[in-house]
Design a protein around this motif. Structure first.
Motif, short mmCIF file in Angstrom:
data_model
loop_
_atom_site.label_atom_id
_atom_site.label_comp_id
_atom_site.label_asym_id
_atom_site.label_seq_id
_atom_site.Cartn_x
_atom_site.Cartn_y
_atom_site.Cartn_z
N PRO A 165 1.75 -0.56 -9.95
CA PRO A 165 0.97 0.23 -10.91
C PRO A 165 -0.44 -0.30 -11.15
O PRO A 165 -1.32 0.45 -11.56
CB PRO A 165 1.81 0.14 -12.20
CG PRO A 165 2.65 -1.10 -12.03
CD PRO A 165 2.93 -1.18 -10.56
N ASP A 166 -0.66 -1.58 -10.88
CA ASP A 166 -1.98 -2.16 -11.09
C ASP A 166 -2.78 -2.26 -9.79
O ASP A 166 -3.85 -2.87 -9.75
CB ASP A 166 -1.87 -3.54 -11.74
CG ASP A 166 -1.03 -4.51 -10.90
OD1 ASP A 166 -0.33 -4.04 -9.97
OD2 ASP A 166 -1.07 -5.73 -11.17
N ALA A 167 -2.27 -1.66 -8.72
CA ALA A 167 -2.96 -1.71 -7.43
C ALA A 167 -4.24 -0.87 -7.47
O ALA A 167 -4.31 0.12 -8.21
CB ALA A 167 -2.04 -1.19 -6.33
N PRO A 168 -5.27 -1.25 -6.70
CA PRO A 168 -6.47 -0.41 -6.61
C PRO A 168 -6.11 1.02 -6.18
O PRO A 168 -5.20 1.22 -5.37
CB PRO A 168 -7.32 -1.12 -5.55
CG PRO A 168 -6.84 -2.53 -5.56
CD PRO A 168 -5.37 -2.46 -5.87
N ALA A 219 -4.00 5.59 -2.23
CA ALA A 219 -4.42 6.87 -1.66
C ALA A 219 -4.00 6.99 -0.19
O ALA A 219 -3.90 5.99 0.51
CB ALA A 219 -5.93 7.01 -1.78
N PRO A 220 -3.75 8.20 0.28
CA PRO A 220 -3.38 8.38 1.69
C PRO A 220 -4.60 8.49 2.59
O PRO A 220 -5.73 8.65 2.12
CB PRO A 220 -2.61 9.72 1.65
CG PRO A 220 -3.28 10.48 0.54
CD PRO A 220 -3.66 9.45 -0.50
N ARG A 251 -7.49 5.00 2.25
CA ARG A 251 -6.69 3.79 2.40
C ARG A 251 -7.10 2.99 3.63
O ARG A 251 -7.16 1.76 3.59
CB ARG A 251 -5.20 4.11 2.49
CG ARG A 251 -4.32 2.86 2.45
CD ARG A 251 -2.91 3.14 2.94
NE ARG A 251 -2.27 4.20 2.17
CZ ARG A 251 -1.09 4.73 2.50
NH1 ARG A 251 -0.45 4.29 3.58
NH2 ARG A 251 -0.56 5.70 1.78
N ALA A 252 -7.41 3.70 4.71
CA ALA A 252 -7.83 3.02 5.94
C ALA A 252 -9.13 2.26 5.72
O ALA A 252 -9.29 1.12 6.18
CB ALA A 252 -7.99 4.03 7.07
N VAL A 253 -10.07 2.89 5.01
CA VAL A 253 -11.35 2.23 4.73
C VAL A 253 -11.14 1.02 3.83
O VAL A 253 -11.65 -0.08 4.10
CB VAL A 253 -12.34 3.21 4.07
CG1 VAL A 253 -13.58 2.47 3.56
CG2 VAL A 253 -12.76 4.28 5.07
N PHE A 254 -10.36 1.20 2.75
CA PHE A 254 -10.13 0.09 1.82
C PHE A 254 -9.37 -1.04 2.49
O PHE A 254 -9.61 -2.23 2.21
CB PHE A 254 -9.38 0.59 0.59
CG PHE A 254 -9.25 -0.45 -0.49
CD1 PHE A 254 -10.36 -0.90 -1.17
CD2 PHE A 254 -8.01 -0.97 -0.84
CE1 PHE A 254 -10.26 -1.87 -2.17
CE2 PHE A 254 -7.89 -1.93 -1.83
CZ PHE A 254 -9.01 -2.38 -2.50
N SER A 255 -8.47 -0.70 3.41
CA SER A 255 -7.67 -1.71 4.10
C SER A 255 -8.52 -2.60 5.00
O SER A 255 -8.10 -3.71 5.36
CB SER A 255 -6.59 -1.03 4.94
OG SER A 255 -5.67 -0.34 4.13
N VAL A 296 0.84 -1.19 0.00
CA VAL A 296 0.00 0.00 0.00
C VAL A 296 0.88 1.25 0.00
O VAL A 296 2.08 1.19 0.30
CB VAL A 296 -0.95 0.03 1.22
CG1 VAL A 296 -1.91 -1.14 1.17
CG2 VAL A 296 -0.17 0.03 2.53
N GLY A 297 0.25 2.40 -0.34
CA GLY A 297 0.97 3.65 -0.36
C GLY A 297 2.08 3.64 -1.39
O GLY A 297 1.89 3.26 -2.54
#
Length: 224
Positions: free
Chosen positions: A111-114, A119-120, A124-128, A105-106
């Motif tokens: 390059p193919d990551a969601p 995103a910071p 990112r916390a929600v998606f994590s 993450v971060g």
């Protein structure tokens, strides 16, 4: 189309089986309901009326909520808890949330990551935690649906016996609600515990839920 079916065969098969079993439950439940109606000197009802009834709704929702509770607990607890020798556990030294590098993450995202993995902050916390949050949300929604359908079905029984009905709040303290709830919870928790422990010693060749057949019993977090 053939490629789509092959690449999505697991999800499509289970959704198909779900629909078949749900239809079967509707017909079996309808037959049982009408048997009870006739035994009590009441008129049987149509299948359409039955599948829109509180009786059918509570039977379906009480199973859904227990399944999603199982997934919710499993997803979150396996972040921190491990089981030596089980493919259902992460490696013993990896307990915890792991580093950003491990989780890609971060700045470590490819390059193919969601986009939300890159995103910071809040996104990112929600998606994590999105998988566990959605499973937990479906569990709570299903449990709420069970309580609403359950109080309606319970009050129908009360009226048929010429007894007083209860409010939704009072129903949440009734043995009927907790009996329906706990009989499903205990079976789901037993199933998860059995899978975690039995997969230490038993194998299923070719399944990602099993270790490779030749793996040592002590191998942890290894999938076939």
């Amino acid at each position: 189309m053939r490629r789509f079916l092959r690449e999505n065969s697991l999800g499509l098969t289970f959704f198909g089986l779900f629909l078949v079993v749900l239809v079967g439950q509707a017909f079996a439940g309808h037959a049982q309901f009408n048997q009870e109606q006739v035994a009590e000197g009441l008129e049987p009802i149509s299948i359409g009326r039955y599948v829109t009834s509180a009786s059918f709704g509570v039977d379906v929702s009480e199973n859904w909520q227990s399944e999603y509770l199982q997934f919710f607990l499993y997803i979150f607890l396996t972040v921190w808890l491990v089981q030596k020798g089980s493919p259902e556990s992460k490696p013993l030294l990896d307990a915890g949330r792991e580093s950003d590098k491990d989780q890609k993450v971060g700045e470590h995202a490819g390059p193919d990551a969601p986009k939300w993995a890159q995103a910071p902050g809040f996104r990112r916390a929600v998606f994590s935690n999105s998988l566990g949050l959605v499973m937990g949300g479906i569990f709570l929604a299903s449990w709420l649906a069970q309580s609403i359908a359950g109080v309606a079905a319970f009050n129908e029984q009360q009226l048929s016996k010429l007894e007083d009905t209860v409010s939704w709040g009072r129903y949440l303290g009734e043995p009927d609600f907790w009996n329906r709830t706990l009989q499903n919870w205990q079976s789901e928790l037993l199933a998860v515990a059995s899978m975690a422990v039995l997969s230490i010693y038993l194998r299923q060749r070719g399944s990602p839920e099993s270790k490779p057949v030749g793996s040592a019993h002590t191998a942890t977090g290894v999938e076939g």
